[in-house]
Design a protein around this motif. Structure first.
Motif, short mmCIF file in Angstrom:
data_model
loop_
_atom_site.label_atom_id
_atom_site.label_comp_id
_atom_site.label_asym_id
_atom_site.label_seq_id
_atom_site.Cartn_x
_atom_site.Cartn_y
_atom_site.Cartn_z
N SER A 224 -2.63 -3.67 9.88
CA SER A 224 -2.86 -2.68 10.93
C SER A 224 -3.53 -3.36 12.13
O SER A 224 -4.19 -4.39 12.00
CB SER A 224 -3.72 -1.53 10.42
N LYS B 144 0.85 -1.19 0.00
CA LYS B 144 0.00 0.00 0.00
C LYS B 144 0.88 1.24 0.00
O LYS B 144 1.94 1.27 0.62
CB LYS B 144 -0.93 0.01 1.22
N LEU C 254 -0.78 -4.88 4.51
CA LEU C 254 0.07 -3.70 4.31
C LEU C 254 1.43 -4.05 3.71
O LEU C 254 1.93 -3.36 2.82
CB LEU C 254 0.28 -2.98 5.65
N VAL D 60 0.75 4.14 3.63
CA VAL D 60 1.11 3.71 4.98
C VAL D 60 2.54 4.16 5.28
O VAL D 60 3.36 4.35 4.39
CB VAL D 60 1.01 2.17 5.12
N GLN D 61 2.82 4.34 6.57
CA GLN D 61 4.15 4.73 7.01
C GLN D 61 5.15 3.64 6.67
O GLN D 61 4.94 2.46 6.92
CB GLN D 61 4.13 4.98 8.52
N GLU E 284 2.54 4.32 15.24
CA GLU E 284 1.98 3.39 14.28
C GLU E 284 1.97 1.99 14.89
O GLU E 284 3.02 1.45 15.26
CB GLU E 284 2.82 3.38 13.00
N VAL F 296 1.04 -2.00 14.43
CA VAL F 296 0.78 -3.01 13.41
C VAL F 296 0.73 -4.39 14.06
O VAL F 296 1.17 -4.58 15.20
CB VAL F 296 1.86 -2.99 12.30
#
Length: 675
Positions: free
Chosen positions: A436, A349, A422, A352-353, A385, A387
């Protein structure tokens, strides 16, 4: 109480219980040997189970079946050794409570690991000393309380891992815990321990987490090189790796500094010049010592800051050749959390970071659970963030290029009812999939967790919206993945996450082609269908069957037995039970009694029940197409159109069964509930 409890009682009085059905490898064989078990193992286990207040999760603990067949477990939550003995108990996330009589398990000579994490046990810590051969004990996230007696762990020379975090323990840290020779990982954070931190004498100590207690005084030398966050939340702790302790008895004002006797002492007395030289030499040496200490401290901190929490891993244990050989001499080294060579994660993606694998491995991690195919970790990356990393070791069915192409294909999927993938990492021995973190957890936890003021359960409107969202997400997978036999393949309540406003998000979808086929056949929900039991084949209608079971689970609040079994059993099928209740005119007993907001929605509930039963038809050809299910569920008007009696309750739903049933026009819809 889950279905199958009454059958279990016919064999033996004890009740069953639920375990994260998804975290134990159920069996390495499709055949369960129904033979008289070894009473030396069966009797203690059944007695242990009976001590629980509600053991309805252990539904297949049956006196007529051996707990183990080789390394394959026939009982939920049981881990087995190569010689078919019980090696461990993994009873996590099962809502268990009551008395924990661990000493009952003493006759289990091969027992090495016990995990009761994430349950509701209360009271004092269990008596541990009798289980002197135990290597790992996991009791975190319960309600155990009180002081731990000093001798609780006395004589447990093989104990390597002790997890007691997030309970209500108080008093001092027991001395017997500090003297365990094999102790490698100790987690005591989130309790009320007080007093000084004792010195630990073991040579294999790797991590001791004491955060968020009431400890005070200097940190002992044996722990001084641990990471500082292992001691945070204790206001009165001091010393490395925290700030230095204040000098409690400073020398009187004007007193000259004293130095330990050294060869320089006579020289210092001779002249002030020599004194200055000596002071310079000592200062330089002191600076070098401090720099050297900081170097080693930072190095150790980097080592311990990595994945602190290990998955629930039973170390490969082989029984000793004779009783005279001490077990601890045979104990293997602990298996660490996923460790991989330095390389980059592949992101799927754009929004996203970004972070690399080393960021992930250095992040503070928390174990979420151990599923059928590997462990899951929650990790915080960068600035907040969060995950989830799932570690798969049974995902070698495709080569690297095919695997990468399949991941890219999944990365292109985009739907409001799919939990997006992700990033991923490929290694021949293991794969990491990154998603996530969802704060509200899974549908399974909301349906089957204990009710409380903070968790009152899902009302009818929310359950209906979840069903609609699941069907929409599944229909999207069908449209986007036309060449895949079962676009999901592992649909069940634990693989439905809940997002904002309880919006359902399907996860772990389209992984069947990646999983080693022998593992997929034993563990994936699709292979527990009637058609696979009869013909050895699955089809797109198999996902529809899984959807039907899920719908009935949402309506009834019952945990489906097919999640726990290794193959389809009609007598243990949730749809069979629902049909029987309808036939016996006990419709009011079908729906979850804890479901709120259902008072005026009888017709709607009956229609959804019809849809679920149609999807569960044992004849796959008679099941509706998924697009028909979607059309039917979207066509529900809501409310109870044909009944104006607003005072009706779930107990009166049976009067509307025939009218509600007539609304369905799907292929395979039953003409009556007496099937």
């Amino acid at each position: 109480m889950v279905m199958g409890t009454h059958i279990a009682r016919l064999v033996r009085m004890p009740n069953p219980s639920l375990f994260l059905a998804l975290t134990v490898l159920l069996s390495s064989s499709l055949v369960v040997v129904h033979s008289a078990g070894d009473p030396k193992e069966i009797e203690p286990l059944l007695t242990f189970r009976d001590s629980f207040t509600d053991p309805s999760a252990l539904s297949n603990w049956n006196a007529s079946i051996n707990p183990c067949t080789g390394e394959a477990a026939n009982w939920i939550g049981v881990l087995c050794s190569e010689n078919g003995k019980v090696l461990g108990l993994q009873l996590e996330n099962m809502g268990l409570s009551g008395v924990v009589n661990i000493e009952i398990l003493d006759p289990l000579e091969d027992l090495r690991t016990i995990s009761l994490m994430n349950n509701n046990f209360e009271g004092k810590i269990p008596e541990m000393k009798k289980l002197s051969r135990l290597q790992a004990l996991f009791l975190s996230n319960n309600h155990f309380s009180g002081e731990i007696p000093d001798d609780t762990f006395e004589g447990m020379k093989s104990l390597r891992k002790v997890f007691l975090a997030n309970n209500i323990f108080s008093g001092k840290i027991p001395s017997s815990l500090t003297k365990l020779p094999k102790l490698a990982i100790l987690k005591l954070e989130g309790n009320g321990f007080s007093g000084p931190v004792p010195e630990f004498t073991g040579n294999e100590l790797k991590m001791v987490n004491l955060a968020n207690n009431q400890l005070e005084g200097p940190i002992p030398k044996s722990l001084s090189k641990m990471a500082d966050h292992f001691f945070s939340g204790n206001k009165n702790l001091c010393g490395p790796p925290l700030k230095e302790c204040a000098n409690l008895s400073p020398p009187p004002p004007g007193s000259p500094p004293t130095f330990p006797p050294t060869p320089l002492t006579p020289i210092i007395k001779k002249s002030s010049t020599c004194l200055q030289i000596a002071l310079i030499v000592v200062s330089v040496a002191l600076v070098l010592v401090i720099l050297l200490f900081l170097f080693f401290l930072l190095r150790r901190r980097r080592e311990y800051k990595t994945w602190e929490e290990e998955a629930f891993v039973v170390e490969s244990y082989k029984p000793p050749p004779s009783p005279s050989v001490e077990v601890e001499k045979k104990a293997p080294q602990p298996t660490p959390a996923p460790h991989v060579k330095r390389t980059e994660l592949i992101f799927l993606k754009d929004d996203v970071q970004r972070f690399d694998l080393q960021d992930l491995l250095k992040a503070s991690a928390e174990i979420l659970g151990s599923g059928n195919f590997g462990a899951s970790y929650k990790a915080m990356i960068g600035k907040g963030e969060v995950v989830v990393v799932k570690n798969y070791k049974q995902m070698n069915n495709l080569g690297k290029e095919e695997f990468n192409e399949h991941m890219r294909r999944l990365g292109r999927l985009n739907h409001q009812n799919l939990h997006p993938l992700l990033a991923y990492y490929y290694r021949k021995e293991e794969k990491l999939l990154v998603t996530s973190f969802m704060v509200d957890g899974s549908l399974a936890s909301h349906l089957h967790a204990n009710r409380s003021r903070d968790n009152p359960g899902l009302d009818w409107s929310t359950r209906l919206n979840i069903i609609k969202g699941v069907i929409k997400g599944l229909n999207y997978l069908y449209n986007q993945l036309p060449t895949i036999v079962v676009p999901h393949g592992h649909l069940k309540s634990s693989n439905v996450l809940l997002g904002k406003n309880f919006e359902p998000l399907l996860c772990d979808y389209a992984l069947r082609s990646l999983i080693n086929q022998d593992q997929a056949h034993k563990m994936m929900t699709a292979y527990k269908s009637p058609e696979y039991a009869k013909t050895g084949h699955i089809s797109r209608k198999t996902d529809v069957w899984c959807l039907g079971i899920l719908i009935l689970e949402i309506l009834t609040g019952r945990f489906p037995e097919n999640y726990l079994t290794t193959s389809y059993d009609r007598n243990m099928n949730l749809a069979t039970w629902v049909n029987k209740m309808v036939k016996d005119k006990k419709i009011s007993d079908v729906f979850d009694t804890e479901m709120k907001g259902a008072k005026n929605c009888k017709g709607e509930m009956i229609n959804v029940l019809n849809i679920g039963l149609s999807c569960c038809n044992e004849d796959s050809e008679a099941r509706p197409e998924l697009k028909e299910v979607l059309k039917e569920i979207e066509g529900l008007k809501g409310g109870d159109d044909d009944d104006d009696d607003s005072s009706s309750t779930i107990g009166e739903v049976n009067v509307s069964i025939s009218r509600g049933h007539k609304h369905s026009k799907m292929k395979g819809d039953p003409s009556s509930f007496d099937r």
